[in-house]
Design a protein around this motif. Structure first.
Motif, PDB file in Angstrom:
ATOM      1  N   ASP A   1       0.724  -1.160  -0.043  1.00 16.27           N
ATOM      2  CA  ASP A   1      -0.145   0.043   0.098  1.00 16.27           C
ATOM      3  C   ASP A   1       1.099   1.229   0.006  1.00 16.27           C
ATOM      4  OD1 ASP A   1      -1.886   2.020   0.413  1.00 16.27           O
ATOM      5  OD2 ASP A   1      -2.993   0.900   1.938  1.00 16.27           O
ATOM      6  N   VAL A   2       0.880   1.902  -1.062  1.00 18.67           N
ATOM      7  CA  VAL A   2       1.834   2.973  -1.193  1.00 18.67           C
ATOM      8  C   VAL A   2       1.259   4.395  -0.524  1.00 18.67           C
ATOM      9  CG1 VAL A   2       3.204   4.570  -2.875  1.00 18.67           C
ATOM     10  CG2 VAL A   2       2.485   2.415  -3.367  1.00 18.67           C
ATOM     11  N   ALA A   3      -0.072   4.538  -0.547  1.00 17.54           N
ATOM     12  CA  ALA A   3      -0.685   5.584   0.459  1.00 17.54           C
ATOM     13  C   ALA A   3      -0.197   5.635   1.760  1.00 17.54           C
ATOM     14  CB  ALA A   3      -2.028   5.777   0.209  1.00 17.54           C
ATOM     15  N   ALA A   4      -0.175   3.998   2.215  1.00 16.50           N
ATOM     16  CA  ALA A   4       0.018   4.076   3.604  1.00 16.50           C
ATOM     17  C   ALA A   4       1.549   4.224   4.021  1.00 16.50           C
ATOM     18  CB  ALA A   4      -0.285   2.606   4.163  1.00 16.50           C
TER      19      ALA A   4
ATOM     20  N   ILE B   1       2.931   6.959   2.668  1.00 15.02           N
ATOM     21  CA  ILE B   1       2.830   8.471   3.025  1.00 15.02           C
ATOM     22  C   ILE B   1       2.659   8.660   4.650  1.00 15.02           C
ATOM     23  CG2 ILE B   1       1.765  10.583   2.475  1.00 15.02           C
ATOM     24  CD1 ILE B   1       1.632   9.614  -0.035  1.00 15.02           C
TER      25      ILE B   1
ATOM     26  N   GLN C   1       6.271   8.924  -5.884  1.00 18.24           N
ATOM     27  CA  GLN C   1       4.792   8.286  -5.399  1.00 18.24           C
ATOM     28  C   GLN C   1       4.503   8.871  -4.061  1.00 18.24           C
ATOM     29  OE1 GLN C   1       5.094   4.217  -7.225  1.00 18.24           O
ATOM     30  NE2 GLN C   1       2.883   4.520  -7.211  1.00 18.24           N
TER      31      GLN C   1
END
Lengths: 307, 322
Positions: A62-65, A67, A89
């Motif tokens: 999970d890339v948003a996680a 952040i 990203q």
């Protein structure tokens, strides 16, 4: 309830005890991948030797996680952050670290102005190794099939170097420069493409070598050549990355002769060294720090079994 | 049952949430209960919140939508693909929301008109939307210059609230969007005839039908709204990571259902309410934030979160039996 407080008390004690050492957070969505695992383990080992506290955070793809977790460790006030994800990203997370003056380092992440530096392997150098190997093995003359992937910048770099090196030999002819469809993993389509090339060049000796920008097309080409019964023609196949399947093929001693192994342990420990140098007050001028790679052939493939 | 028992049953989850907050406050005295961290958490949970709020709409009727995660991915991909072909932010966002509407409509038709169980119908569309996202994107992540700065900048900006420690304090745009969705869903479910009828359908579908509620139409509309919400969350996600990837929304679905279930433990009748869903979302978000700050291992963090969800639902269920 009581247990919760007991746990919290012991955790508070723990945090108090470690408050004076350097704390470094490693954030990645890719810990399940072997390369990342080697890097993170080597980083942890090096950091432990330096007496740091390392917090490894895996967001399981999970890339948003990533952040969110960068923001959390910024709030926590770590001394440095190491990421293994495309910096473009997670720019929002990098911005929050920059606001709080916490340095972020890339560990095979990609070069970005918001990183102190990125530690990785040199794609140009890896391609140099395998293209020179091909040139030497075919004596600077012959017909070469290339598998490239120019849409992906790290692999495009490799193709550029191979083009230049083969182009430097007037007696080397590029039979085809193929971009395989990678949606199936890259092996199956490369195999089909190679079968077509073999059908179009039926004479023994009409293909001297296959240069692949990474291992999957090389493995596909190997399957095509073996199944066409042309394994004894001496077609030299090379790949890059030295994945386990490629190592097996090299060890088997067939047409797949060479690949390049990235030093993931070296990337991990070098990252730790750079963090130490930076926190020690040194200015890091290189936006990218390259860790040497190793050409793997039948001669040294035994050294790579464990990876 | 005693009055106390009833109170703990109803407010056990809220109490648990307060304990979690106090626990982190005690252990992270300098960094947890700060304006910046709380705003931070609100931004981190905003995407999950929008999916969970939309999921509440169908769960009110005892239905499910398993396709929300892949719809979120698909919406992000659709917008990013249009951006990469030079479309305006407005066009990309509108198209993505239209895809959400259409996907929700398909779910609604399958569940309500064709009469397939929601679990099966949305499991099917989950796979279709996910396949479609892979197909149109070629399996690639769309990022970099293809994503306009106006789109990715949205998730990084917010309403200025003042300055703290010489750094500006922002109410993040993503939080604002989640708050607006919260208000709209709350208004719809709690204060419109449409919403009350959804609750009636959830209570007893057959009785509602006999009472003259247009069950088919309402169920269909509810699924359309959930699809729209999922697409919006996908856009928020894409804006936050300044990129779109065909799998990036996948994790939202289970967390959203977990949040709604956590919220349901707070209702006397075990019904989902969107404000209770908000508490569920915040529990998940606060746990993620606090446990990360306390350097709890990622995998232990995951097990703890699963354990807390089960414990909350179990205690509420035991409370109801006694």
């Amino acid at each position: 309830m009581k247990r919760l407080f007991r746990l919290s008390f012991s955790l508070a004690l723990f945090i108090l005890c470690t408050a004076f050492a350097q704390t470094v957070a490693v954030v990645t969505p890719y810990l399940a991948q072997p390369g990342t695992q080697f890097m993170v383990e080597a980083f942890e080992a090096a950091a432990k030797a330096k007496g740091w506290t390392v917090n490894v955070i895996d967001t399981a793809g999970d890339v948003a996680a990533v952040i969110s977790r960068i923001e959390d460790v910024v709030t926590q006030g770590v001394d440095a952050i190491v990421i293994n994800v495309d910096p473009a990203q997670v720019a929002a997370g990098l911005a929050s670290a920059a606001d709080a003056n916490i340095p972020v380092f890339g560990m095979d992440a990609g070069t970005d102005a918001m990183l102190v530096t990125n530690v990785t392997s040199n794609g140009y150098a890896m391609a140099t190794e395998t293209s020179s190997y091909v040139v030497d093995r075919i004596g600077g003359a012959g017909r070469v099939v290339m598998f490239v992937f120019d849409a992906y910048p790290p692999v495009q770099k490799r193709g550029v170097v191979a083009d230049a090196i083969f182009g430097n030999y007037p007696d080397i002819e590029i039979v085809d420069r193929i971009t395989p469809d990678v949606s199936d993993g890259g092996i199956a389509d490369s195999r089909a493409k190679m079968e077509a090339v073999l059908a179009a060049n039926p004479d023994a000796g009409s293909i001297s070598a296959v240069w692949a920008a990474w291992d999957q097309p090389a493995l596909g080409a190997l399957q095509a050549i073996e199944d066409a019964g042309r394994g004894a023609e001496g077609i030299v196949i090379v790949g890059i990355d030295a994945n386990p399947q490629a190592l097996d093929a090299i060890r088997a001693g067939g047409n797949f002769e060479a690949s390049v192994s990235q030093d993931f342990n070296g990337i991990g420990s070098t990252t730790a060294d750079l963090v130490e140098r930076y926190l020690g007050g040194e200015t890091i001028t290189q936006a990218t720090v390259y860790v040497p790679t190793t050409l793997v052939t039948g001669a040294n493939v035994g050294d790579f079994v464990s990876q | 049952m005693t009055r106390l028992g009833r109170l703990t049953r109803r407010f056990g989850t809220l109490l648990g949430f307060l304990i979690v907050i106090l626990f982190f406050w005690f252990n992270l005295p300098d960094t947890f209960m700060t304006a910046r961290n709380l705003l931070n958490i609100s931004q981190q949970v905003s995407m999950l919140a929008v999916v969970a709020f939309s999921m509440t709409i169908v769960m009110v009727m005892n239905d499910f939508d398993l396709s929300v995660g892949s719809m979120a991915s698909l919406a992000g991909i659709v917008a990013a693909l249009l951006f990469s072909q030079g479309s305006s932010v407005f066009l990309g966002v509108s198209a993505a929301l239209a895809v959400g509407l259409l996907g929700g409509l398909i779910n609604g038709v399958l569940v309500s008109l064709v009469g397939i169980l929601p679990f099966v119908a949305t499991l099917g569309t989950l796979t279709i939307f996910s396949g479609l996202a892979f197909f149109v994107s070629g399996g690639k992540t769309i990022f970099g210059r293809d994503i306009p700065a106006a789109f990715s900048g949205f998730a990084r900006a917010g309403l200025p609230l003042g300055t703290l420690n010489e750094r500006p304090l922002l109410l993040p745009n993503l939080t604002l969007v989640a708050l607006i969705v919260l208000f709209l869903v709350w208004l719809t479910l709690e204060h419109t005839t449409f919403g009350r009828r959804l609750y009636a359908i959830g209570g007893n579908r057959e009785a509602s039908r006999l009472a003259g509620v247009r069950v088919r139409l309402l169920r269909l509309l509810a699924f359309v709204l959930t699809g729209l919400g999922a697409a919006l969350a996908g856009l928020m996600y894409a804006s936050r990571v300044a990129s779109a990837n065909p799998t990036q929304g996948a994790g939202l679905m289970l967390d959203a259902i977990a949040a709604v279930f956590l919220g349901m433990t707070m209702s006397e009748e075990g019904e989902p309410h969107v404000l209770a869903t908000l508490v569920g979302v915040l529990i998940l978000g606060v746990l993620d934030n606090g446990l990360t700050q306390m350097q709890v291992d990622s995998y232990v963090r995951e097990m703890l979160m699963g354990g807390i969800i089960v414990a909350a639902v179990a205690s509420s269920s035991l409370g109801k039996q006694s």
